[in-house]
Design an enzyme around this catalytic site. Sequence first.
Site, PDB file in Angstrom:
ATOM      1  N   PRO A   1       0.791  -1.227   0.000  1.00  0.00           N
ATOM      2  CA  PRO A   1       0.000   0.000   0.000  1.00  0.00           C
ATOM      3  C   PRO A   1       0.830   1.289   0.000  1.00  0.00           C
ATOM      4  O   PRO A   1       1.847   1.380   0.676  1.00  0.00           O
ATOM      5  CB  PRO A   1      -0.826  -0.099   1.292  1.00  0.00           C
ATOM      6  CG  PRO A   1      -0.188  -1.152   2.106  1.00  0.00           C
ATOM      7  CD  PRO A   1       0.485  -2.090   1.143  1.00  0.00           C
ATOM      8  N   ASN A   2       0.344   2.231  -0.797  1.00  0.00           N
ATOM      9  CA  ASN A   2       0.883   3.589  -0.900  1.00  0.00           C
ATOM     10  C   ASN A   2       2.212   3.682  -1.646  1.00  0.00           C
ATOM     11  O   ASN A   2       2.733   4.773  -1.860  1.00  0.00           O
ATOM     12  CB  ASN A   2       1.020   4.245   0.489  1.00  0.00           C
ATOM     13  CG  ASN A   2      -0.328   4.343   1.174  1.00  0.00           C
ATOM     14  OD1 ASN A   2      -1.278   4.875   0.600  1.00  0.00           O
ATOM     15  ND2 ASN A   2      -0.435   3.796   2.374  1.00  0.00           N
TER      16      ASN A   2
ATOM     17  N   ARG B   1       4.219  10.994  -2.235  1.00  0.00           N
ATOM     18  CA  ARG B   1       4.111  10.924  -0.773  1.00  0.00           C
ATOM     19  C   ARG B   1       5.459  11.238  -0.100  1.00  0.00           C
ATOM     20  O   ARG B   1       6.506  10.809  -0.565  1.00  0.00           O
ATOM     21  CB  ARG B   1       3.624   9.529  -0.338  1.00  0.00           C
ATOM     22  CG  ARG B   1       4.680   8.442  -0.462  1.00  0.00           C
ATOM     23  CD  ARG B   1       4.192   7.047  -0.145  1.00  0.00           C
ATOM     24  NE  ARG B   1       3.916   6.811   1.247  1.00  0.00           N
ATOM     25  CZ  ARG B   1       4.157   5.637   1.873  1.00  0.00           C
ATOM     26  NH1 ARG B   1       4.676   4.625   1.210  1.00  0.00           N
ATOM     27  NH2 ARG B   1       3.857   5.487   3.125  1.00  0.00           N
TER      28      ARG B   1
ATOM     29  N   TYR C   1      10.827   9.193   1.091  1.00  0.00           N
ATOM     30  CA  TYR C   1      10.822   8.180   0.020  1.00  0.00           C
ATOM     31  C   TYR C   1      11.422   8.667  -1.306  1.00  0.00           C
ATOM     32  O   TYR C   1      11.512   7.882  -2.257  1.00  0.00           O
ATOM     33  CB  TYR C   1       9.388   7.679  -0.204  1.00  0.00           C
ATOM     34  CG  TYR C   1       8.780   7.058   1.043  1.00  0.00           C
ATOM     35  CD1 TYR C   1       9.297   5.877   1.565  1.00  0.00           C
ATOM     36  CD2 TYR C   1       7.717   7.671   1.715  1.00  0.00           C
ATOM     37  CE1 TYR C   1       8.763   5.311   2.714  1.00  0.00           C
ATOM     38  CE2 TYR C   1       7.166   7.117   2.862  1.00  0.00           C
ATOM     39  CZ  TYR C   1       7.697   5.939   3.360  1.00  0.00           C
ATOM     40  OH  TYR C   1       7.173   5.378   4.497  1.00  0.00           O
TER      41      TYR C   1
ATOM     42  N   ASN D   1       8.219  -5.278  -0.661  1.00  0.00           N
ATOM     43  CA  ASN D   1       8.093  -4.163   0.272  1.00  0.00           C
ATOM     44  C   ASN D   1       6.612  -4.141   0.664  1.00  0.00           C
ATOM     45  O   ASN D   1       5.770  -3.662  -0.091  1.00  0.00           O
ATOM     46  CB  ASN D   1       8.493  -2.842  -0.378  1.00  0.00           C
ATOM     47  CG  ASN D   1       8.402  -1.690   0.629  1.00  0.00           C
ATOM     48  OD1 ASN D   1       7.805  -1.826   1.698  1.00  0.00           O
ATOM     49  ND2 ASN D   1       8.999  -0.556   0.282  1.00  0.00           N
TER      50      ASN D   1
ATOM     51  N   ALA E   1       3.115  -0.614   5.067  1.00  0.00           N
ATOM     52  CA  ALA E   1       2.680  -0.678   6.466  1.00  0.00           C
ATOM     53  C   ALA E   1       2.231  -2.082   6.884  1.00  0.00           C
ATOM     54  O   ALA E   1       2.258  -2.414   8.075  1.00  0.00           O
ATOM     55  CB  ALA E   1       1.552   0.323   6.695  1.00  0.00           C
TER      56      ALA E   1
ATOM     57  N   HIS F   1       4.145  -4.316   9.371  1.00  0.00           N
ATOM     58  CA  HIS F   1       4.094  -4.173  10.826  1.00  0.00           C
ATOM     59  C   HIS F   1       2.976  -4.970  11.482  1.00  0.00           C
ATOM     60  O   HIS F   1       2.969  -5.124  12.693  1.00  0.00           O
ATOM     61  CB  HIS F   1       3.989  -2.684  11.186  1.00  0.00           C
ATOM     62  CG  HIS F   1       4.997  -1.841  10.445  1.00  0.00           C
ATOM     63  ND1 HIS F   1       6.349  -2.093  10.505  1.00  0.00           N
ATOM     64  CD2 HIS F   1       4.850  -0.792   9.580  1.00  0.00           C
ATOM     65  CE1 HIS F   1       6.982  -1.235   9.726  1.00  0.00           C
ATOM     66  NE2 HIS F   1       6.108  -0.431   9.151  1.00  0.00           N
TER      67      HIS F   1
ATOM     68  N   ASP G   1       1.843 -15.340   6.573  1.00  0.00           N
ATOM     69  CA  ASP G   1       1.499 -16.751   6.368  1.00  0.00           C
ATOM     70  C   ASP G   1       1.579 -17.134   4.891  1.00  0.00           C
ATOM     71  O   ASP G   1       2.011 -18.239   4.550  1.00  0.00           O
ATOM     72  CB  ASP G   1       0.087 -17.043   6.905  1.00  0.00           C
ATOM     73  CG  ASP G   1       0.038 -17.075   8.428  1.00  0.00           C
ATOM     74  OD1 ASP G   1       1.115 -17.068   9.064  1.00  0.00           O
ATOM     75  OD2 ASP G   1      -1.074 -17.091   8.984  1.00  0.00           O
TER      76      ASP G   1
ATOM     77  N   GLU H   1      12.810  -8.999   2.044  1.00  0.00           N
ATOM     78  CA  GLU H   1      11.963  -7.860   2.439  1.00  0.00           C
ATOM     79  C   GLU H   1      12.769  -6.578   2.203  1.00  0.00           C
ATOM     80  O   GLU H   1      13.948  -6.508   2.561  1.00  0.00           O
ATOM     81  CB  GLU H   1      11.610  -7.994   3.928  1.00  0.00           C
ATOM     82  CG  GLU H   1      10.726  -6.876   4.461  1.00  0.00           C
ATOM     83  CD  GLU H   1      10.377  -7.090   5.941  1.00  0.00           C
ATOM     84  OE1 GLU H   1      10.777  -8.120   6.536  1.00  0.00           O
ATOM     85  OE2 GLU H   1       9.717  -6.186   6.496  1.00  0.00           O
TER      86      GLU H   1
ATOM     87  N   HIS I   1      12.674  -2.294   2.637  1.00  0.00           N
ATOM     88  CA  HIS I   1      12.064  -1.032   3.063  1.00  0.00           C
ATOM     89  C   HIS I   1      12.945   0.100   2.555  1.00  0.00           C
ATOM     90  O   HIS I   1      14.169   0.049   2.716  1.00  0.00           O
ATOM     91  CB  HIS I   1      11.916  -0.944   4.585  1.00  0.00           C
ATOM     92  CG  HIS I   1      10.917  -1.917   5.108  1.00  0.00           C
ATOM     93  ND1 HIS I   1       9.559  -1.709   4.980  1.00  0.00           N
ATOM     94  CD2 HIS I   1      11.062  -3.117   5.711  1.00  0.00           C
ATOM     95  CE1 HIS I   1       8.919  -2.746   5.498  1.00  0.00           C
ATOM     96  NE2 HIS I   1       9.808  -3.617   5.947  1.00  0.00           N
ATOM     97  N   ILE I   2      12.309   1.095   1.957  1.00  0.00           N
ATOM     98  CA  ILE I   2      13.046   2.219   1.394  1.00  0.00           C
ATOM     99  C   ILE I   2      13.699   3.032   2.519  1.00  0.00           C
ATOM    100  O   ILE I   2      14.852   3.432   2.440  1.00  0.00           O
ATOM    101  CB  ILE I   2      12.080   3.111   0.576  1.00  0.00           C
ATOM    102  CG1 ILE I   2      11.494   2.294  -0.593  1.00  0.00           C
ATOM    103  CG2 ILE I   2      12.774   4.381   0.089  1.00  0.00           C
ATOM    104  CD1 ILE I   2      10.253   2.911  -1.231  1.00  0.00           C
ATOM    105  N   SER I   3      12.938   3.253   3.565  1.00  0.00           N
ATOM    106  CA  SER I   3      13.432   4.070   4.687  1.00  0.00           C
ATOM    107  C   SER I   3      14.040   3.174   5.765  1.00  0.00           C
ATOM    108  O   SER I   3      13.777   1.966   5.799  1.00  0.00           O
ATOM    109  CB  SER I   3      12.273   4.879   5.280  1.00  0.00           C
ATOM    110  OG  SER I   3      11.292   4.008   5.833  1.00  0.00           O
TER     111      SER I   3
ATOM    112  N   ARG J   1      12.568   5.653  12.733  1.00  0.00           N
ATOM    113  CA  ARG J   1      11.258   6.297  12.659  1.00  0.00           C
ATOM    114  C   ARG J   1      10.390   5.914  13.861  1.00  0.00           C
ATOM    115  O   ARG J   1      10.908   5.482  14.878  1.00  0.00           O
ATOM    116  CB  ARG J   1      10.606   5.934  11.301  1.00  0.00           C
ATOM    117  CG  ARG J   1      11.477   6.367  10.120  1.00  0.00           C
ATOM    118  CD  ARG J   1      10.850   6.021   8.792  1.00  0.00           C
ATOM    119  NE  ARG J   1       9.593   6.730   8.588  1.00  0.00           N
ATOM    120  CZ  ARG J   1       8.696   6.405   7.647  1.00  0.00           C
ATOM    121  NH1 ARG J   1       8.929   5.363   6.850  1.00  0.00           N
ATOM    122  NH2 ARG J   1       7.592   7.092   7.521  1.00  0.00           N
TER     123      ARG J   1
HETATM  124  C1  DQA Z   1       8.053   1.404   4.108  1.00  0.00           C
HETATM  125  C2  DQA Z   1       8.067   1.638   5.610  1.00  0.00           C
HETATM  126  C3  DQA Z   1       6.689   1.425   6.205  1.00  0.00           C
HETATM  127  O1  DQA Z   1       6.706   1.677   7.609  1.00  0.00           O
HETATM  128  C4  DQA Z   1       5.688   2.371   5.568  1.00  0.00           C
HETATM  129  O2  DQA Z   1       4.387   2.119   6.079  1.00  0.00           O
HETATM  130  C5  DQA Z   1       5.708   2.321   4.087  1.00  0.00           C
HETATM  131  C6  DQA Z   1       6.996   2.245   3.412  1.00  0.00           C
HETATM  132  C7  DQA Z   1       9.414   1.718   3.452  1.00  0.00           C
HETATM  133  O3  DQA Z   1       9.603   1.308   2.322  1.00  0.00           O
HETATM  134  O4  DQA Z   1      10.257   2.387   4.053  1.00  0.00           O
HETATM  135  O5  DQA Z   1       4.679   2.403   3.428  1.00  0.00           O
HETATM  136  O6  DQA Z   1       7.778   0.031   3.856  1.00  0.00           O
END
Ligand code: DQA
Length: 144
Positions: free
Chosen positions: A9-10, A17, A22, A74, A77, A80, A87, A98, A100-102, A107
Site C-alpha cells: 500500500p501507498n 508521498r 521516500y 516491500n 505498512a 508491521h 502466512d 523484504e 524497506h526504502i526508509s 522512525r
Molecule cells: C516502508 C516503511 C513502512 O513503515 C511504511 O508504512 C511504508 C513504506 C518503506 O519502504 O520504508 O509504506 O515500507
Amino acid sequence: MKLLVINGPNLNFLGIREKGIYGSESYEGLVERLQEKAKQDGIELECFQNNGEGAIIDRIQKAYFDKTDGIIINPGAYAHYSIAIRDALASIEVPKIEVHISNVYKREEFRHKSVITPVCTGEILGLGLNGYFLAMDAMKELCK
Ligand code: DQA
C-alpha cells in the site's frame, strides 16, 4: 530466473508521498529502471503493486503455481501487522527478501517491528530505492 517484486500500500504514490523520506522518483520510474536491469541481467521480472492485503496474498499464492524463483517484497505498512501476508509468504519455499526504502528503526516505534522478516531469507532497509536493485543482485546468488 523468474523474479516477482511486490509493493504494498501507498508505494504507487512514490514521488508524491513524503518525498523527504521516500524520494522524488515515481513508482513507474522505479519499475522502468527495475525492468531495464532485469533485461540486462537476463531476469524475467514482474512488478506487482496493490493497496489491498487480499490482492497481495492472491499474488503470492499465484507465485507458487507460476514457478517464480524468488520474491522481493516491500509490504509497506502491512509489514508491521499483517499475519496473513506473513502466512502467505511462509507457504512458498523460495528465497524472499523484504525491502524497506526508509530506515524504519529511525522512525516511529510502531515501524520497528516487522512480522514479515522472520519468514524472509533477508532484509534490506534504509538504502532508498537502491534496496530493490541490491535485492535483485542478492537473488542472483540465492537462486543459483
Ligand atoms: C516502508 C516503511 C513502512 O513503515 C511504511 O508504512 C511504508 C513504506 C518503506 O519502504 O520504508 O509504506 O515500507
